[in-house]
Scaffold this motif. Structure first.
Motif, short mmCIF file in Angstrom:
data_model
loop_
_atom_site.label_atom_id
_atom_site.label_comp_id
_atom_site.label_asym_id
_atom_site.label_seq_id
_atom_site.Cartn_x
_atom_site.Cartn_y
_atom_site.Cartn_z
N PRO A 32 -2.52 -0.62 6.58
CA PRO A 32 -1.08 -0.50 6.86
C PRO A 32 -0.63 0.95 6.74
O PRO A 32 -1.22 1.74 6.00
CB PRO A 32 -0.43 -1.37 5.78
N ALA A 33 0.42 1.30 7.47
CA ALA A 33 0.87 2.68 7.46
C ALA A 33 1.76 2.98 6.27
O ALA A 33 2.11 4.13 6.02
CB ALA A 33 1.62 2.97 8.77
N ARG A 34 2.13 1.94 5.52
CA ARG A 34 3.09 2.16 4.44
C ARG A 34 2.41 2.16 3.08
O ARG A 34 1.62 1.27 2.75
CB ARG A 34 4.19 1.10 4.52
N LYS A 35 2.78 3.15 2.29
CA LYS A 35 2.12 3.38 1.00
C LYS A 35 2.30 2.20 0.07
O LYS A 35 1.37 1.79 -0.61
CB LYS A 35 2.69 4.63 0.34
N SER A 36 3.53 1.64 0.06
CA SER A 36 3.80 0.55 -0.88
C SER A 36 2.84 -0.61 -0.62
O SER A 36 2.40 -1.29 -1.55
CB SER A 36 5.24 0.08 -0.74
N LEU A 37 2.52 -0.83 0.66
CA LEU A 37 1.60 -1.91 0.99
C LEU A 37 0.16 -1.54 0.65
O LEU A 37 -0.63 -2.36 0.21
CB LEU A 37 1.72 -2.27 2.47
N MET A 38 -0.15 -0.26 0.86
CA MET A 38 -1.50 0.21 0.56
C MET A 38 -1.81 0.10 -0.93
O MET A 38 -2.95 -0.04 -1.32
CB MET A 38 -1.66 1.67 0.98
N GLU A 39 -0.75 0.21 -1.74
CA GLU A 39 -0.97 0.16 -3.19
C GLU A 39 -0.86 -1.26 -3.74
O GLU A 39 -1.02 -1.47 -4.94
CB GLU A 39 0.04 1.07 -3.89
N SER A 40 -0.59 -2.21 -2.88
CA SER A 40 -0.41 -3.59 -3.36
C SER A 40 -1.74 -4.20 -3.80
O SER A 40 -2.81 -3.78 -3.36
CB SER A 40 0.20 -4.44 -2.26
N GLU A 41 -1.62 -5.19 -4.69
CA GLU A 41 -2.82 -5.88 -5.18
C GLU A 41 -3.57 -6.54 -4.03
O GLU A 41 -4.78 -6.54 -3.97
CB GLU A 41 -2.44 -6.93 -6.23
N ARG A 42 -2.77 -7.10 -3.11
CA ARG A 42 -3.40 -7.83 -2.02
C ARG A 42 -4.28 -6.90 -1.19
O ARG A 42 -5.37 -7.26 -0.76
CB ARG A 42 -2.31 -8.46 -1.13
N PHE A 43 -3.79 -5.66 -0.96
CA PHE A 43 -4.59 -4.73 -0.16
C PHE A 43 -5.85 -4.33 -0.89
O PHE A 43 -6.91 -4.16 -0.28
CB PHE A 43 -3.76 -3.50 0.21
N LYS A 44 -5.76 -4.19 -2.21
CA LYS A 44 -6.95 -3.83 -2.99
C LYS A 44 -8.03 -4.89 -2.85
O LYS A 44 -9.22 -4.62 -2.99
CB LYS A 44 -6.59 -3.63 -4.46
N GLY A 45 -7.60 -6.12 -2.56
CA GLY A 45 -8.56 -7.20 -2.38
C GLY A 45 -9.30 -7.12 -1.05
O GLY A 45 -10.32 -7.78 -0.86
N MET A 46 -8.77 -6.33 -0.11
CA MET A 46 -9.45 -6.19 1.19
C MET A 46 -10.47 -5.07 1.05
O MET A 46 -10.16 -3.90 1.25
CB MET A 46 -8.43 -5.87 2.28
#
Lengths: 291, 437
Positions: free
Chosen positions: B353-367
């Motif tokens: 995702p282009a947005r930092k808040s999403l990049m730092e989310s737990e869900r993204f860390k799972g990818m």
């Protein structure tokens, strides 16, 4: 003239009308429009209005290496594909003609089948077939210790495209030639056999002369079609390696729709048109003289 | 023979049909709408697995927003850009459409896309600082932003864990250890490349060139090379650094023979077949690998082969039709914001995702793979933003191919391409001059 005759003529035109409208709208008008376009410098990306430059685009094309390279690739393709397809179609048509109707029907359908596959599907398939390291053909050849650089070497790439095109387009000419063969009256062969003519003589003295009009039709249509080759090279090689299979139509496409140079693209289209026209006229002349 | 009466009936029938179809068309153009929904046309080139993901999002949006109807049309990227551009020039662009950051420039220049700054800063906006800086910059020109970046997709390193274990390239715990620098990369090449079937030719490879463009662009930048002078007035593709980078790889291909002769995209099949140790490919290839259960692969940031870290990347960005206003503009923005807010669903299919808040989310860390590739964001590099991008890329691709295949020297391949690009620049400048009377 009687009324019946007038009405015949009328219905003739009436039935031609739908095609005539489509022909004018989608072939004739764009053709003329393109001719006009080719005299302008027209760059879509530019804010400047199109500018009349006369034959400038044509001059640029004739002085450009990419143009000649693309024309050369097209000519190489035509020179290889036309004899291959015509010869192949003739051989198979002869074989099918000799077979009984039932088993012949199966082979006819099998050989015609590739023709109905769309080029994008066929192209993707064959690109994988041709892959040098990981492709199907080289996997088959591996036990023989051979690794053919099908589409990765300049000297092979066009031949591979030709091979694929033979597979893809053989069906059409084959059906036409087969129909031509079926039209030759059986009595001629019987008479020749009684006179003691062998298979070879029967072929060269009965089949070939009587098939000539059909054969010439197939050759002429094939040459015209082959000059417009685009799908195969675009799908399989993308014009590579090193632009060695970038044919003229692909270059025109890229010029008009990747570089957005409409005038220049139109000019090259017209140059291709002239080349095809010259070839066609020569062929028709040849046919007429022989007859 | 037909008689006149039959003919008259025939002709009047045809006329009737024509008349009816004309009427039907009139109905459309005079604006009799089936319902009072605001219709937003949304065009993109997501024809792969990503198409299914975007379709799910669109359907969800339509359900949650009964007053808006988003009509999506998907086409193959190649066809898509031609169609979109021509539609745009004719003033018939769809309300919302996707453009790659690398293709942005010509849409800006042709004035097809609308700046989004007022929308981003508006009441229902998005905090600008939430976009990674270099991604936000990729859609900017003369202080204005022309699109909402949806994602970023860099190339990264995919590696075959099984081949790494077999070659003994593991850490203390016995886990496969992907290379991080030049030495480790070369070490992996020599250890993994070998002749399995014993015919005297290598058939298992440490690394393959997949897409020349992304791989070579990355390497040129890693070696410290440039493509254009800063003012974009001269192409310097043939600079010493670039030549050196190409030579480094031609040596590995043709002299040391630890990289197979390049086959462009088709080599990716080799990685999927498990015959290749490393491939540098886009995060968007992940979906391809996920569906292949028998391949034990890992994902990691690119190793530093040259002097400066760099990785090719591009972004899908959401653009808006130039003359949108009123309820259409409102609906279009709501839809775009919805896509952006939900871009983790989009990322799941192989995007960042282009947005930092999403990049730092737990869900993204799972990818896992996305998370690994996202580490490269600080040094991702877009293709130079020139309006003649497609022409430039044509020359660049040819130069990369010729250089790698080694039929001509690296210098020749690069300098001929540079000369051709400079010709294009000259032509462009003349056009520009002509347009300013």
């Amino acid at each position: 003239m009687t009324r019946a005759k007038y009405s015949n003529i009328f219905y003739g035109y009436l039935f031609l009308l739908p095609y005539l409208i489509l022909f004018c709208a989608f072939i004739l008008l764009p053709l003329i429009y393109g001719l006009g376009l080719s005299l302008f410098q027209w760059e879509v990306l530019s804010n400047a209005p199109p500018r009349f430059i006369g034959l400038g685009n044509y001059r640029e094309a004739l002085g450009e290496t990419y143009f000649w390279k693309a024309l050369g690739a097209t000519l190489r393709f035509v020179a290889m594909i036309v004899p291959s397809v015509v010869f192949g179609a003739l051989l198979i048509a002869l074989a099918l003609n000799a077979l009984p109707e039932k088993s012949g029907g199966f082979f006819k359908a099998a050989i015609f089948a590739p023709t109905i596959i769309s080029i994008s599907v066929a192209g993707i398939l064959w690109r994988w077939f041709f892959s040098a390291e990981f492709g199907l053909f080289n996997a088959w050849l591996a036990p023989l210790g051979v690794k053919v650089p099908w589409i990765t070497e300049n000297r092979w790439a066009m031949k591979s495209v030709v091979l694929m095109t033979v597979w893809w387009t053989l069906g059409g000419p084959m059906v036409v030639l087969l129909a031509g063969l079926k039209q030759i009256p059986e009595q001629y062969y019987e008479a020749a056999s009684i006179d003691g003519a062998g298979a070879m003589r029967r072929f060269f003295h009965i089949t070939l002369p009587l098939l000539k009009p059909v054969l010439l039709f197939v050759i002429v249509m094939n040459i015209i079609g082959s000059f417009q080759v685009f799908g195969q090279t675009f799908m399989i090689t993308r014009g590579g390696p090193e632009l060695s299979t970038r044919v003229l139509v692909q270059y025109i496409y890229e010029t008009a729709f990747a570089s957005y140079r409409l005038g220049y693209g139109s000019a090259m289209s017209w140059l291709l048109f002239i080349v095809i026209a010259v070839f066609s006229i020569l062929q028709f002349r040849l046919v007429r003289e022989r007859e | 023979m037909f008689c006149i009466r039959k003919l008259t009936t025939f002709i009047s029938l045809i006329l009737l049909i024509l008349f009816i179809s004309l009427l039907a068309n009139c109905g459309k153009s005079t604006g009799i709408k089936p319902s009072r929904k605001v219709v937003i046309r949304f065009w993109n080139g997501f024809t792969g697995p990503d198409g299914r993901t975007i379709l799910r999002l669109v359907k969800r949006f339509n359900r949650e927003n009964p007053d808006v109807q988003v009509l999506m049309q998907r086409m193959d990227w190649g066809v898509y850009y031609n169609k979109l551009f021509v539609a745009g020039l004719g003033g018939r662009a769809p309300e919302v459409f996707i453009v790659h950051a690398s293709s942005m420039e010509r849409f800006i220049q042709a004035q097809v896309a609308r700046p989004v700054d007022d929308l981003v800063r508006g009441a229902n906006g998005i905090d600008e600082s939430d976009f990674a800086e270099n991604i936000w910059q990729a859609v900017e020109k003369d202080g204005r932003h022309y699109a909402l970046p949806l994602d970023v997709h860099p190339i990264g390193m995919y590696y075959n864990k099984k081949l790494f274990r077999e070659a003994g390239i593991v850490d203390e715990k016995g886990n496969p250890k992907p290379p991080t620098n030049r030495e480790e990369f070369l070490d992996a090449l020599t250890k993994i490349t070998k002749d399995i079937d014993g015919d005297g030719k290598n058939d298992q490879w440490g690394y393959v060139f997949t897409w020349y463009r992304t791989n070579m662009y990355t390497f040129l930048l890693q070696w410290g090379g440039r493509i254009f002078t800063p003012d974009y007035q001269k192409c310097v593709l043939d600079s010493a650094e670039n030549v050196e980078a190409v030579r480094f790889f031609t040596d590995l291909i043709h002299k040391k023979k630890v990289i197979p002769p390049p086959e462009n995209f088709d080599s990716w099949i080799g990685f999927r077949q498990g015959k290749v140790g490393i491939a540098f490919e886009g995060i968007y290839m992940l979906e391809d690998l996920k569906r292949q259960k028998d391949l034990d692969y890992g994902a990691a940031p690119l190793p530093l082969l040259g002097k400066v870290p760099a990785a090719w990347a591009d972004s899908h960005t959401i653009c808006f039709k130039k003359d949108l206003s009123g309820e259409h503009l409102d609906a279009a923005w709501r839809f775009a914001k919805y896509l952006s807010d939900n871009s983790l669903d989009w990322a799941d299919g192989g995007q960042i995702p282009a947005r930092k808040s999403l990049m730092e989310s737990e869900r993204f860390k799972g990818m896992t793979a996305q998370w690994e590739f996202a580490k490269m964001i600080p040094y991702i590099r877009y293709i130079p933003r020139v309006p003649f991008a497609l022409e430039f890329l044509g020359e660049f691709d040819t130069a990369a191919e010729r250089g790698l295949r080694g039929n001509v020297s690296a210098e020749t391949a690069l300098s001929e391409a540079a000369a051709n690009v400079n010709k294009i620049i000259k032509r462009q400048n003349e056009e520009q001059k002509r347009s300013k009377p």
